[in-house]
Design an enzyme around this catalytic site. Structure first.
Site, PDB file in Angstrom:
ATOM      1  N   THR A 184      36.895  37.986  -3.028  1.00 28.72           N
ATOM      2  CA  THR A 184      37.772  39.073  -2.598  1.00 28.72           C
ATOM      3  C   THR A 184      38.637  38.708  -1.406  1.00 28.72           C
ATOM      4  O   THR A 184      38.306  37.796  -0.636  1.00 28.72           O
ATOM      5  CB  THR A 184      36.901  40.294  -2.210  1.00 28.72           C
ATOM      6  N   THR A 212      39.391  43.267  -5.406  1.00 31.57           N
ATOM      7  CA  THR A 212      38.435  42.171  -5.476  1.00 31.57           C
ATOM      8  C   THR A 212      38.487  41.730  -6.931  1.00 31.57           C
ATOM      9  O   THR A 212      39.081  42.412  -7.751  1.00 31.57           O
ATOM     10  CB  THR A 212      37.031  42.715  -5.119  1.00 31.57           C
ATOM     11  N   SER A 236      29.420  44.638  -0.632  1.00 29.28           N
ATOM     12  CA  SER A 236      28.838  45.324  -1.794  1.00 29.28           C
ATOM     13  C   SER A 236      28.936  44.473  -3.056  1.00 29.28           C
ATOM     14  O   SER A 236      28.481  44.891  -4.121  1.00 29.28           O
ATOM     15  CB  SER A 236      29.564  46.651  -2.042  1.00 29.28           C
ATOM     16  N   ARG A 293      30.922  33.982   2.016  1.00 29.60           N
ATOM     17  CA  ARG A 293      31.486  35.169   2.656  1.00 29.60           C
ATOM     18  C   ARG A 293      32.254  34.750   3.910  1.00 29.60           C
ATOM     19  O   ARG A 293      31.840  33.806   4.608  1.00 29.60           O
ATOM     20  CB  ARG A 293      30.313  36.076   3.029  1.00 29.60           C
ATOM     21  N   GLU A 334      38.746  41.071   5.658  1.00 28.14           N
ATOM     22  CA  GLU A 334      37.301  41.319   5.476  1.00 28.14           C
ATOM     23  C   GLU A 334      36.636  41.864   6.725  1.00 28.14           C
ATOM     24  O   GLU A 334      35.539  42.419   6.655  1.00 28.14           O
ATOM     25  CB  GLU A 334      36.621  40.002   5.068  1.00 28.14           C
ATOM     26  N   GLY A 364      35.470  46.652  -6.653  1.00 36.13           N
ATOM     27  CA  GLY A 364      35.461  48.102  -6.424  1.00 36.13           C
ATOM     28  C   GLY A 364      34.846  48.533  -5.119  1.00 36.13           C
ATOM     29  O   GLY A 364      34.444  49.688  -4.977  1.00 36.13           O
ATOM     30  N   GLY A 365      34.741  47.628  -4.137  1.00 35.69           N
ATOM     31  CA  GLY A 365      34.201  48.032  -2.836  1.00 35.69           C
ATOM     32  C   GLY A 365      32.835  48.660  -2.990  1.00 35.69           C
ATOM     33  O   GLY A 365      31.969  48.133  -3.694  1.00 35.69           O
ATOM     34  N   ASP A 416      34.929  45.187   6.686  1.00 35.20           N
ATOM     35  CA  ASP A 416      33.604  45.435   6.100  1.00 35.20           C
ATOM     36  C   ASP A 416      32.510  45.531   7.168  1.00 35.20           C
ATOM     37  O   ASP A 416      31.390  45.930   6.874  1.00 35.20           O
ATOM     38  CB  ASP A 416      33.242  44.349   5.075  1.00 35.20           C
TER      39      ASP A 416
HETATM   40  O1  DON Z   1      32.638  42.771   0.070  1.00 35.29           O
HETATM   41  C1  DON Z   1      32.888  43.945  -0.190  1.00 35.29           C
HETATM   42  O2  DON Z   1      32.043  44.768  -0.440  1.00 35.29           O
HETATM   43  C2  DON Z   1      34.330  44.389  -0.214  1.00 35.29           C
HETATM   44  N1  DON Z   1      35.124  43.574   0.674  1.00 35.29           N
HETATM   45  C3  DON Z   1      34.807  44.334  -1.624  1.00 35.29           C
HETATM   46  C4  DON Z   1      36.227  44.827  -1.768  1.00 35.29           C
HETATM   47  C5  DON Z   1      36.524  45.239  -3.154  1.00 35.29           C
HETATM   48  O3  DON Z   1      35.711  45.201  -4.035  1.00 35.29           O
HETATM   49  C6  DON Z   1      37.879  45.748  -3.391  1.00 35.29           C
HETATM   50  N2  DON Z   1      38.070  45.938  -4.830  1.00 35.29           N
HETATM   51  N3  DON Z   1      38.429  46.559  -5.647  1.00 35.29           N
END
Ligand code: DON
Length: 598
Positions: free
Chosen positions: A412, A394, A466, A106, A433, A492-493, A436
């Protein structure tokens, strides 16, 4: 809205009698070893490495670097992610068969980051500062993660595993209509280097044209011969210079200090259809695993088959209420495990899940503002003021080799092409990032997630994620070793965790094929905002039933401006426990994906 329980019960009962949504799924391709990703070239890159004698980790490294070339809006070397590995029969490097590793690569906040860096002098969040441009960038971890995986678990050399990506960058890839359209992305427009690299200086690429990336090919070649160069050498100097000259914070010292953490995965169990599934999933700084386990524990005591079939109103209700409760705990407690103590054991306990389950009405939603955490289980959460969106990207892929080693990886840039900026002369997009983190406790991030003090910005901290790469095993019998049955994950966040949970439940409880599970229209609830979201294709009769039950529903997914009412990307592998046959699912929401196998 007001309603009385009786008509609602009748509505649910009527909905239960309706046929479950019919899925038109093509038969899933099968093989002994398999790579499933959102891009055919990246899946084929992994397959090429498997055929050369590489294992699933080598293939994952090849696919990971290849996605950075052919899927630059999310595949990356300028972002970060998680790789979950379960080793097969003949584990190398002195490791035991069945051993699991969760590689956390990360992004980290730069050393100069502060808790209030996105606030104005009055304490208000400055719009877009944490999402667009150089201040949004966290120290990238993808190169360190892929190199660590290769060096600790691979069989071939880094140069072998990176060769397909380097070839794809230098020889180019032919663009599909969708890919050409995506390169028009407006996030890139404000950054001349992004316009030069991805938009040919304004002469936009068209369908059928070959997109070559010579700068990225050179960067990848440098990494393949000297991976330290990215964090401690000339690439590090060039990268830091590119970021700081535009007001960003990442110094050579931040890059030199970056470390991959090899963490213990979280584990849990779920029983369905006479089988016990052992779930191996993502620990913090992912919120995914603990929310998945808490939701499944709550659902373990519900009779899902009796509530209806897959995506029936009865199941959507119970699953949503479990999500609502687990996401409440996410908001209150979770953050970087290296800087916080979190009540993970308590959150994953069966007794706590039973107490939570007792708060679920069989016929009505619990409004999130009336939801009370059962007393006597978790410590009081740190105080949080109440709360205030954009596009996202992502990517997830799954690999299984002939020896049974499984890799589930999600990584991502956070937003589409991350923060929009491209590292000058290096040819890759940089993440955003930092969004987040909680820019301010109680303020929503781009996924409308409200997060607590545990996820405040601090130098070197990892923002809560996530992303939920997950592997599920089953026991083949009393004296038999557990075997991998499902490799699961999604982008998908904030919707990642609900997609992963449903991909598991659709297969394990409802008996859907892996492709049908990936195809199934999605629903999502994350506690706050108190809205039950549905993809556009979700059967309208069920959406209506949920609304009549008292749910506030939305069927447009307003946070997602790029994917027209769909979200997630379930690139999955399922292994038949009896025959050992592999079946892969390419999510139909991604037109360029592929299940590659032999
Ligand atoms: O780490 C995470 O939860 C987010 N940065 C993920 C971002 C994400 O899945 C965007 N995608 N469609």
């Amino acid at each position: 809205m007001t309603f009385s329980p009786k008509p609602v019960a009748a509505l649910v009962a009527a909905a239960l009698l309706m046929p479950t949504f019919a899925f038109a799924a093509p038969p899933a391709p099968k093989g002994h070893a398999m790579v499933v990703s959102v891009h055919h070239e990246a899946s084929d890159a992994g397959l090429e490495i498997l055929k050369q004698g590489g294992n699933a980790v080598d293939a994952a490294v090849a696919t990971g670097f290849a996605l950075a070339v052919v899927f630059p809006r999310a595949g990356n070397i300028g972002g970060g992610g998680f790789m979950l590995i379960r080793l097969g029969k003949h584990a190398q490097h002195g490791e035991k068969s069945g051993k699991t590793h969760f590689l956390d690569f990360r992004e980290r906040a730069p050393g100069a980051a502060t808790a209030d860096m996105y606030l104005d002098k009055d304490g208000n969040v400055i719009p877009r500062l944490s999402t667009l441009g150089y201040k949004a960038i966290g120290v990238p971890g993808s190169v360190a993660g892929l190199v660590y995986a290769q060096q600790h678990f691979g069989k071939l050399t880094l140069a072998q595993d990176m060769a397909p990506a380097i070839r794809l960058a230098s020889e180019g890839v032919v663009l599909s209509a969708g890919e050409a359209a995506i390169l028009h992305n407006r996030n890139l427009a404000g950054f001349p280097e992004s316009v030069r690299v991805f938009q040919r200086g304004g002469d936009f690429y068209k369908e059928g044209e070959t997109f070559k990336q010579p700068d990225l090919a050179a960067t990848l070649t440098r990494i393949s011969t000297d991976p330290d160069d990215f964090y401690k050498g000339k690439i590090a100097a060039q990268l830091s210079q590119s970021i700081t000259s535009h007001g960003g914070l990442i110094t050579p010292a931040d890059l030199a200090a970056y470390k991959v953490v090899d963490r213990e995965p979280l584990t849990g169990q779920y029983k369905a259809n006479g089988k016990t599934f052992d779930i191996i999933t993502s620990p913090p700084p992912s919120s995914g695993g603990i929310v998945l386990l808490e939701a499944l524990n709550i659902l373990q005591g519900e009779n899902l088959p009796a509530a209806g079939g897959d995506r029936s109103a009865g199941q959507v209700h119970l699953i949503t209420e479990a999500f609502r409760r687990a996401y409440m705990d996410r908001a209150d407690y979770l953050g970087d495990p290296d800087y916080n103590t979190m009540p993970l054991k308590e959150m994953a306990s069966a007794r706590y899940a039973a107490a939570m389950r007792a708060t679920i009405s069989p016929t009505a939603p619990t409004p999130s503002d009336q939801l009370k955490r059962p007393a006597g289980f978790l410590p009081p959460p740190p105080a949080l003021p109440p709360a205030h969106t954009e596009s996202r990207e992502t990517t997830h892929f799954s690999v299984v080799d002939a020896d049974g080693t499984a890799v589930s990886m999600t990584y991502t840039l956070n937003g589409f092409f991350g923060c929009g900026a491209t590292a000058e002369g290096l040819g890759f997009a940089l993440n955003n990032e930092m969004d987040d983190f909680s820019s301010k406790p109680g303020a929503m991030n781009m996924f409308k997630l409200i997060q607590g003090p545990a996820n405040a910005i601090g130098p070197g901290h990892r923002p809560l994620s996530s992303m939920t790469p997950t592997i599920v095993t089953t026991h083949g019998g009393f004296f038999r070793r557990p075997k991998v049955e499902y490799v699961i994950g999604s982008p998908g966040g904030s919707t990642i965790i609900t997609t992963v949970t449903n991909d598991f439940l659709s297969q394990a409880v409802n008996g859907l094929s892996v492709q049908a599970a990936s195809d199934a229209p999605r629903f999502h609830h994350q506690y706050l905002p108190d809205t039950l979201e549905f993809e556009k294709a979700f059967p309208h009769d069920v959406v209506d039933t949920m609304q009549k039950m008292g749910y506030k529903v939305s069927q447009t997914n307003p946070a997602d401006t790029n994917t027209a009412g769909v979200w997630g990307g379930s690139e999955l592998i399922t292994i038949d426990p009896k025959s050992g046959a592999l079946a892969g699912a390419n999510d139909p929401r991604y037109k360029d994906g592929k299940v590659s196998s032999y």
